[in-house]
Scaffold this motif. Structure first.
Motif, PDB file in Angstrom:
ATOM      1  N   ASP A 173     -30.584  63.699 -28.858  1.00  7.17           N
ATOM      2  CA  ASP A 173     -30.686  64.799 -27.892  1.00  7.17           C
ATOM      3  C   ASP A 173     -32.058  64.699 -27.224  1.00  7.17           C
ATOM      4  OD1 ASP A 173     -29.381  67.838 -27.423  1.00  7.17           O
ATOM      5  OD2 ASP A 173     -31.554  67.742 -27.157  1.00  7.17           O
ATOM      6  N   TYR A 174     -32.130  65.078 -25.948  1.00 11.34           N
ATOM      7  CA  TYR A 174     -33.390  64.972 -25.212  1.00 11.34           C
ATOM      8  C   TYR A 174     -34.190  66.277 -25.178  1.00 11.34           C
ATOM      9  CZ  TYR A 174     -32.208  60.309 -23.491  1.00 11.34           C
ATOM     10  OH  TYR A 174     -31.918  58.963 -23.399  1.00 11.34           O
ATOM     11  N   ASN A 175     -33.698  67.349 -25.784  1.00 12.99           N
ATOM     12  CA  ASN A 175     -34.435  68.600 -25.797  1.00 12.99           C
ATOM     13  C   ASN A 175     -35.556  68.542 -26.839  1.00 12.99           C
ATOM     14  OD1 ASN A 175     -34.881  71.416 -27.114  1.00 12.99           O
ATOM     15  ND2 ASN A 175     -34.039  71.885 -25.095  1.00 12.99           N
ATOM     16  N   GLU A 227     -26.276  64.105 -18.882  1.00 15.79           N
ATOM     17  CA  GLU A 227     -26.712  63.781 -17.518  1.00 15.79           C
ATOM     18  C   GLU A 227     -27.843  62.757 -17.539  1.00 15.79           C
ATOM     19  OE1 GLU A 227     -25.376  64.597 -14.492  1.00 15.79           O
ATOM     20  OE2 GLU A 227     -23.776  65.231 -15.845  1.00 15.79           O
ATOM     21  N   GLN A 228     -28.746  62.877 -18.484  1.00 16.56           N
ATOM     22  CA  GLN A 228     -29.801  61.874 -18.628  1.00 16.56           C
ATOM     23  C   GLN A 228     -29.209  60.518 -19.010  1.00 16.56           C
ATOM     24  OE1 GLN A 228     -32.332  63.175 -16.994  1.00 16.56           O
ATOM     25  NE2 GLN A 228     -33.866  62.798 -18.573  1.00 16.56           N
ATOM     26  N   THR A 229     -28.210  60.558 -19.877  1.00 15.54           N
ATOM     27  CA  THR A 229     -27.543  59.324 -20.296  1.00 15.54           C
ATOM     28  C   THR A 229     -26.861  58.651 -19.111  1.00 15.54           C
ATOM     29  OG1 THR A 229     -27.200  60.227 -22.516  1.00 15.54           O
ATOM     30  CG2 THR A 229     -25.800  58.381 -21.869  1.00 15.54           C
ATOM     31  N   LYS A 230     -26.285  59.448 -18.222  1.00 15.13           N
ATOM     32  CA  LYS A 230     -25.625  58.907 -17.032  1.00 15.13           C
ATOM     33  C   LYS A 230     -26.588  58.090 -16.177  1.00 15.13           C
ATOM     34  CE  LYS A 230     -23.025  60.297 -12.891  1.00 15.13           C
ATOM     35  NZ  LYS A 230     -23.972  59.774 -11.896  1.00 15.13           N
ATOM     36  N   ARG A 231     -27.857  58.459 -16.177  1.00 16.94           N
ATOM     37  CA  ARG A 231     -28.845  57.706 -15.398  1.00 16.94           C
ATOM     38  C   ARG A 231     -28.949  56.262 -15.878  1.00 16.94           C
ATOM     39  NH1 ARG A 231     -34.250  61.200 -15.593  1.00 16.94           N
ATOM     40  NH2 ARG A 231     -35.018  59.288 -14.560  1.00 16.94           N
ATOM     41  N   LEU A 232     -28.639  56.033 -17.151  1.00 19.52           N
ATOM     42  CA  LEU A 232     -28.753  54.691 -17.729  1.00 19.52           C
ATOM     43  C   LEU A 232     -27.404  54.005 -17.890  1.00 19.52           C
ATOM     44  CD1 LEU A 232     -31.416  55.533 -20.479  1.00 19.52           C
ATOM     45  CD2 LEU A 232     -31.796  54.692 -18.151  1.00 19.52           C
ATOM     46  N   MET A 233     -26.312  54.764 -17.926  1.00 19.51           N
ATOM     47  CA  MET A 233     -24.938  54.253 -18.035  1.00 19.51           C
ATOM     48  C   MET A 233     -24.775  53.171 -19.105  1.00 19.51           C
ATOM     49  SD  MET A 233     -22.919  56.019 -16.168  1.00 19.51           S
ATOM     50  CE  MET A 233     -21.430  55.033 -16.024  1.00 19.51           C
ATOM     51  N   PRO A 234     -25.039  53.495 -20.370  1.00 15.80           N
ATOM     52  CA  PRO A 234     -24.753  52.524 -21.435  1.00 15.80           C
ATOM     53  C   PRO A 234     -23.265  52.180 -21.442  1.00 15.80           C
ATOM     54  CG  PRO A 234     -25.105  54.703 -22.352  1.00 15.80           C
ATOM     55  CD  PRO A 234     -25.489  54.786 -20.909  1.00 15.80           C
ATOM     56  N   ASP A 235     -22.936  50.996 -21.945  1.00 13.51           N
ATOM     57  CA  ASP A 235     -21.555  50.518 -21.913  1.00 13.51           C
ATOM     58  C   ASP A 235     -20.644  51.320 -22.824  1.00 13.51           C
ATOM     59  OD1 ASP A 235     -21.943  47.861 -20.316  1.00 13.51           O
ATOM     60  OD2 ASP A 235     -23.533  47.910 -21.819  1.00 13.51           O
TER      61      ASP A 235
END
Length: 454
Positions: A173-175, A227-235
């Motif tokens: 989690d990024y919080n 949403e933060q993860t979407k910036r990196l789009m892991p497979d």
């Protein structure tokens, strides 16, 4: 998902990385000679045709993450690395002597603990030592778990040069409030760096582990993390439910209070809303708690019905034999399970006596093998059948009776000699598998030993 269904089915239950689950292993009928016998049988049956898998447990961490349920050793002393590498290679040598023929390795996974606690040189020594006594099977897949705070570009390059093409990074989690509670402080920039390095080097599958239900976590935190993860789009992604089991894991999960952990409706809402976001971003749901982009090998194996599940979680290909190396590792010969000594001192001591350091296990009965396959089918394909006489067992009528209420709740469909889990029923796959778990039905635990299913 209705709150009434959550309240109805949110009970303690296994995650089914094995059947029987570890608390139901029959240790009285298990022995090291029996383990060796089933190991050799499985090796002879499958080594040439599909190869074997290796799980290597690297237990050291510099700090304790309070959400973690893994077997680990907290230390900042890196002089522990070399003795441990030598011990694992000695264990591998004992197995190679027992197997006789050269192993064909289909999968290697480095787990932990923190594999990237180890230096580049020591990881190279480990993998080169393993491969020196083996050949690599066609379609092999080598993977490792990396901590975004200490995985260097040199780690990624060295393991890539040794054949690794898949890496998973623990994000959670990024919080910051959540990160402080779980004692896992890592900024987005660290995750971004290791993800970009892996892409630049050429890794074909990059995975991020996300966790919902963490202390102080709310729906906004989960959606922000996605949403933060979407910036990196892991497979691929693992989107896990936090397993709050402080009565098992001791002080490690007592860094916060029970009331700080999201419960029932909120926890499930975090998953459902998170899942919607992931699907909208192009990810496909794979089995339980996993998501992948269409081009990833896990999605392809799910579509081709070759997805497999074992103590490493979901894997894109099946091997009948998985050997676990290192303290606390669990091996699976298909016909039996075997777990190594958990304490480092005991693990080292057994190896000094030239013994494979297995401390407990379970030999599967013919009934166990049938039930195991049904649970694998449900976990990997969301359906199972007993039309083949080899998949029939006498208690199937009792299982269907237990599943009737779930069918009434539209969680599954019971057809003649087949069960199919519906879209609405996918979040309850653990509950559905529990209906097949004959060990659990015959001997219900007197105390809570599993995490909640939802």
């Amino acid at each position: 998902m209705s709150s009434s269904l959550i309240q109805k089915y949110n009970v303690a239950g296994p995650r089914y990385t094995s059947y029987p689950t570890v608390p139901y292993w029959d240790e009285h009928t298990f022995s090291l000679p029996l383990w060796k016998q089933t190991l050799k049988r499985s090796f002879d049956e499958s080594n040439q045709s599909e190869g074997i898998s290796l799980y290597i447990h690297l237990p050291f961490c510099e700090t304790l993450c309070t959400f973690c349920g893994c077997h680990k050793k907290i230390t900042k002393r890196h002089d522990v690395e070399q003795p441990y590498i030598q011990a694992v290679l000695k264990e591998w040598d004992l197995y190679c002597q027992l197997l006789g023929d050269k192993p064909h390795i289909k999968e290697i996974h480095l787990g932990g603990g923190t594999p990237t606690f180890f230096s580049v040189a020591h990881l190279q020594q480990l993998i080169e030592g393993i491969l020196a006594k083996a050949s690599i099977a066609d379609g092999y897949e080598f993977s490792f778990e990396g901590h975004p705070n200490n995985t260097t570009r040199e780690h990624l390059q060295a393991l890539y040069d040794l054949g690794f093409r898949r890496v998973s990074f623990g994000v959670q989690d990024y919080n910051e409030t959540v990160q402080k509670a779980i004692h896992r402080i890592q900024p987005f920039e660290n995750v971004e760096n290791v993800t970009q390095w892996a892409r630049e080097i050429g890794y074909s599958s990059i995975s991020h582990d996300l966790v919902f239900g963490l202390p102080f976590q709310n729906l906004d935190d989960v959606l922000f993390t996605i949403e933060q993860t979407k910036r990196l789009m892991p497979d691929r992604l693992a989107f896990y439910s936090y397993a709050h089991v402080p009565w098992i894991k001791g002080n490690g999960q007592r860094g916060f209070k029970d009331q700080d952990v999201p419960k029932d409706d909120l926890k499930r809402q975090c998953y459902e809303e998170g899942k919607k976001k992931l699907l909208a971003h192009g990810y496909h749901e794979i089995g339980m708690d996993h998501f992948a982009l269409a081009q990833d090998g896990m999605y392809q194996s799910f579509k081709n019905r070759t997805l497999h599940r074992n103590f490493m979680g979901y894997t894109a290909s099946k091997t009948q034999l998985m050997i676990g190396l290192g303290a606390s590792s669990i091996s699976d010969s298909w016909y039996s399970f075997a777990q190594n000594e958990k304490k480092l001192e005991d693990y080292y001591s057994r190896l000094e006596q030239n013994e494979i350091p297995v401390v407990k296990g379970h030999v599967l009965s013919p009934e166990d093998l049938i039930i195991r396959q049904h649970i694998l089918n449900l976990m990997c394909a969301f359906e199972t059948s007993w039309a083949d006489p080899a998949m029939y067992f006498p208690e199937i009528s009792d299982v269907l009776q237990r599943l009737q209420e779930m069918q009434n709740d539209h969680l599954l469909v019971i057809e003649q000699e087949r069960i199919m889990i519906t879209e609405q029923g996918k979040p309850f796959v653990r509950n559905i598998c529990m209906a097949f778990d004959l060990h659990l039905k015959r001997r219900k635990p007197e105390t809570q030993i599993f995490s909640m299913t939802i």
